[in-house]
Design an enzyme around this catalytic site. Structure first.
Site, PDB file in Angstrom:
ATOM      1  N   ASN A   1       0.819  -1.213   0.000  1.00  0.00           N
ATOM      2  CA  ASN A   1       0.000   0.000   0.000  1.00  0.00           C
ATOM      3  C   ASN A   1       0.851   1.260   0.000  1.00  0.00           C
ATOM      4  O   ASN A   1       0.488   2.273  -0.585  1.00  0.00           O
ATOM      5  CB  ASN A   1      -0.929   0.005   1.219  1.00  0.00           C
ATOM      6  CG  ASN A   1      -1.781   1.248   1.285  1.00  0.00           C
ATOM      7  OD1 ASN A   1      -2.694   1.428   0.488  1.00  0.00           O
ATOM      8  ND2 ASN A   1      -1.473   2.141   2.231  1.00  0.00           N
TER       9      ASN A   1
ATOM     10  N   ASP B   1       1.573   6.725   0.111  1.00  0.00           N
ATOM     11  CA  ASP B   1       0.867   5.656  -0.602  1.00  0.00           C
ATOM     12  C   ASP B   1       1.405   5.483  -2.023  1.00  0.00           C
ATOM     13  O   ASP B   1       1.630   6.469  -2.742  1.00  0.00           O
ATOM     14  CB  ASP B   1      -0.624   5.971  -0.675  1.00  0.00           C
ATOM     15  CG  ASP B   1      -1.350   5.658   0.617  1.00  0.00           C
ATOM     16  OD1 ASP B   1      -0.717   5.761   1.685  1.00  0.00           O
ATOM     17  OD2 ASP B   1      -2.542   5.322   0.555  1.00  0.00           O
TER      18      ASP B   1
ATOM     19  N   ASP C   1      -0.514  -6.591   4.131  1.00  0.00           N
ATOM     20  CA  ASP C   1      -0.847  -5.498   5.041  1.00  0.00           C
ATOM     21  C   ASP C   1      -1.802  -4.506   4.376  1.00  0.00           C
ATOM     22  O   ASP C   1      -1.663  -4.201   3.191  1.00  0.00           O
ATOM     23  CB  ASP C   1       0.443  -4.780   5.442  1.00  0.00           C
ATOM     24  CG  ASP C   1       0.212  -3.633   6.392  1.00  0.00           C
ATOM     25  OD1 ASP C   1      -0.196  -3.894   7.539  1.00  0.00           O
ATOM     26  OD2 ASP C   1       0.429  -2.477   5.988  1.00  0.00           O
TER      27      ASP C   1
ATOM     28  N   HIS D   1      -6.812  -0.884   1.678  1.00  0.00           N
ATOM     29  CA  HIS D   1      -6.434   0.520   1.542  1.00  0.00           C
ATOM     30  C   HIS D   1      -5.608   0.806   0.288  1.00  0.00           C
ATOM     31  O   HIS D   1      -5.220   1.951   0.066  1.00  0.00           O
ATOM     32  CB  HIS D   1      -5.664   0.981   2.781  1.00  0.00           C
ATOM     33  CG  HIS D   1      -6.517   1.037   4.007  1.00  0.00           C
ATOM     34  ND1 HIS D   1      -7.503   1.966   4.179  1.00  0.00           N
ATOM     35  CD2 HIS D   1      -6.536   0.255   5.121  1.00  0.00           C
ATOM     36  CE1 HIS D   1      -8.106   1.772   5.344  1.00  0.00           C
ATOM     37  NE2 HIS D   1      -7.535   0.737   5.927  1.00  0.00           N
TER      38      HIS D   1
ATOM     39  N   GLU E   1      -5.023  -8.758   5.375  1.00  0.00           N
ATOM     40  CA  GLU E   1      -5.575  -7.943   6.448  1.00  0.00           C
ATOM     41  C   GLU E   1      -6.674  -7.066   5.851  1.00  0.00           C
ATOM     42  O   GLU E   1      -6.406  -6.046   5.226  1.00  0.00           O
ATOM     43  CB  GLU E   1      -4.500  -7.057   7.084  1.00  0.00           C
ATOM     44  CG  GLU E   1      -5.057  -6.227   8.241  1.00  0.00           C
ATOM     45  CD  GLU E   1      -4.171  -5.048   8.611  1.00  0.00           C
ATOM     46  OE1 GLU E   1      -4.225  -4.618   9.777  1.00  0.00           O
ATOM     47  OE2 GLU E   1      -3.426  -4.549   7.746  1.00  0.00           O
TER      48      GLU E   1
END
Length: 548
Positions: free
Chosen positions: A154, A216, A246, A250, A291
């Site tokens: 991410n 990001d 992870d 997102h 996740e």
């Protein structure tokens, strides 16, 4: 769920379940297909409706152990855990019964935790070398232990050379690898994890949802996609068995107002499917657990040709609450509903990933107020569920810890004394695991009634009994609120798991659970004193019994 190559799903639906199940395993009680599971969960209904169809469909699993390398075991005396330290303690993990380990980030990073990577192809110098990593995977494989590692796609560190180059030169080839705008640009500012996710830099600003030190990546940039797939293949070629992904939702879920929109969900799913396809040529059976800290409805699409598993945060809450309140968490009923949805999304290939706590949450023992009996029952619930249960390092000892993050990632205490014997990590002073409340491997290993001994017993049961390790789950309704009971079922056998979550002896009525003439007996019990006569099961306080 079972992989298609391993067998055909047996699906018993509606009123025909009892008869169909009897043909295979004997009567299991009454189940029926109620309102469609997606509609029930999406509606947030708390009313207990008819359970969904029981899918006698296996989830061949193993027990995984999450390791924060910095806090685990120090092989060179600098006070910091390292990869050689993990290798040195593989026999401890093997003795515990562990079949897989998850390493939190091991790549170079300016932070203690490592979730801001500066080199995706390197190893943190505090932890050792690439040769040490290869030795760890080799020694783990000799013991039948798989190794997966955290992979953070991410974002990078703000110290990563890519990001530095992107900021330094608007014409840099890395400029489009990140989200960089002029300081006056009109952009969304409702960060998905709170606050304004845009961070100023001169006359510009950049997107970093988690912090200014974690800019990001732009996964719409084809070069970034190719690079992340290349990174995945690189580590698989070095012997890694898979990844924990992870912040999976997102990648495109940057803003609170859009994170659960259909467009964002579809883009996340498409990227992770592309990642899976990109690494499959290197290791077709690489295990990927994501996740996705959200509801099952949000999780389900990630299991479609992308992840094998996603961590089951909702079930973790139910297990801890049930153990803490000494009341049946009704976990099997809930899981049946979730698995029906996951099975449809994944084509029957998913594996659940239940857990109690992890490196982002208050530790289990602290959540349970230090009650060892409650911790034992939480473990018993976890380790009798389908899939790949994950244990956070030190959970088997009863380590405590409450936020902030450093205090839930304290050094694992290996010795009774805090004198810093060889191997003990000392990078962070213990706040929650210091005398007089200190627990340790040394002390727990010497006590046959310890929490560590309890974990060993439960994991041994799981490793010894295929139905407990691999079976599906089916609810068993009974009226005692202090007792939790459910079937574990494979195509060839079934077993009833019964937990007394309370501090008083309890009786469970099993007369409705087995067909007439079916001989039943206790095959495992966590405490002496359990007794089964005429369909009545007597359970000692805080105990688990397996019946066949």
């Amino acid at each position: 769920m079972i992989k298609p190559a391993l067998g055909k799903t047996f699906l018993a639906r509606g009123a025909g379940l009892a008869a169909a199940a009897a043909l295979l395993l004997g009567t299991m009680g009454c189940f029926s297909a109620g309102k469609h599971v997606e509609e029930q969960i999406a509606a947030g209904s708390t009313e207990k409706k008819a359970a969904p169809a029981v899918q006698i469909d296996e989830q061949p699993g193993t027990v995984y152990y999450e390791i924060f390398v910095r806090s685990f075991y120090d092989s060179n005396g600098d006070g910091i855990g390292d990869l050689n330290g993990v290798t040195a303690k593989l026999d401890y993990l093997k003795d515990l019964g562990i079949g897989g380990i998850w390493l939190m980030p091991i790549q170079p990073s300016p932070s203690y935790h490592g979730y801001d990577v500066t080199d995706y192809y390197g190893v943190n110098k505090d932890y050792g070398t690439l040769a040490d990593m290869k030795r760890l995977t080799s020694e783990a494989h000799k013991r039948g232990i798989k190794v997966i590692m955290d992979l953070v796609v991410n974002h990078t560190s703000s110290e990563h050379p890519w990001f530095k180059a992107a900021l330094a030169d608007p014409k840099s080839p890395y400029r489009n690898w990140y989200h960089i705008e002029s300081k006056d640009a009109q952009v969304k500012a409702d960060g998905a994890v709170g606050g304004d996710p845009w961070h100023p830099y001169g006359n510009e600003k950049y997107l970093g949802v988690f912090s200014e030190g974690m800019p990001d990546l732009n996964l719409d940039e084809p070069a970034v996609r190719r690079e992340m797939i290349k990174v995945g293949n690189y580590w698989l070629e070095k012997g890694i068995d898979g990844f924990r992904m992870d912040a999976a939702k997102h990648v495109y879920g940057d803003f609170a107002s859009t994170i659960n929109s259909d467009a964002v969900k579809a883009k996340n799913q498409q990227w992770w499917q592309a990642f899976r396809a990109g690494i499959s040529e290197t290791k077709k059976d690489a295990y990927i657990v994501g996740e996705v800290w959200d509801s099952p409805v949000i999780i389900a699409p990630y299991l479609d040709k992308a992840f094998d598993s996603a961590f089951n945060f909702d079930t973790a809450k139910k297990l801890l609450s049930g153990a803490d309140q000494e009341r049946n968490p009704d976990v099997a009923y809930t899981l049946q509903r979730i698995y029906e949805m996951y099975g449809k999304s994944s084509g029957g290939t998913f594996l659940d990933a239940p857990f109690l706590s992890n490196h982002d949450q208050n530790r289990t023992m602290s959540a349970l107020g230090g009650n060892v009996d409650h911790a034992k029952m939480a473990a018993a619930l976890l380790l009798t569920l389908p899939g790949n249960p994950f244990i956070y390092y030190g959970e088997e000892l009863g380590m405590k810890g409450m936020k902030p993050d450093e205090a839930i990632r304290e050094p694992l205490p290996w010795f009774k004394s805090e004198g810093g014997q060889g191997g003990q990590t000392t990078w962070e002073a213990a706040r929650y695991n210091a005398a007089p409340d200190r627990v340790s491997v040394e002390a727990e290993a010497a006590d046959p009634n310890s929490l560590l001994a309890h974990y060993k017993k439960l994991i041994a049961w799981r490793n010894q009994l295929p139905v407990l390790r691999d079976g599906a789950i089916a609810d068993y309704a009974q009226d005692n609120p202090a007792v939790a009971a459910y079937f574990r079922v494979t195509k060839s056998e079934r077993m009833l798991v019964v937990h007394n979550l309370s501090g008083q002896a309890q009786t469970a009525d099993l007369t409705g659970g087995f067909e007439a003439g079916h001989e039943t007996s206790i095959v495992r019990t966590s405490k002496e004193g359990s007794k089964l006569e005429d369909g009545k099961l007597e359970l000692p306080p805080y105990s688990t019994v397996l019946v066949q």
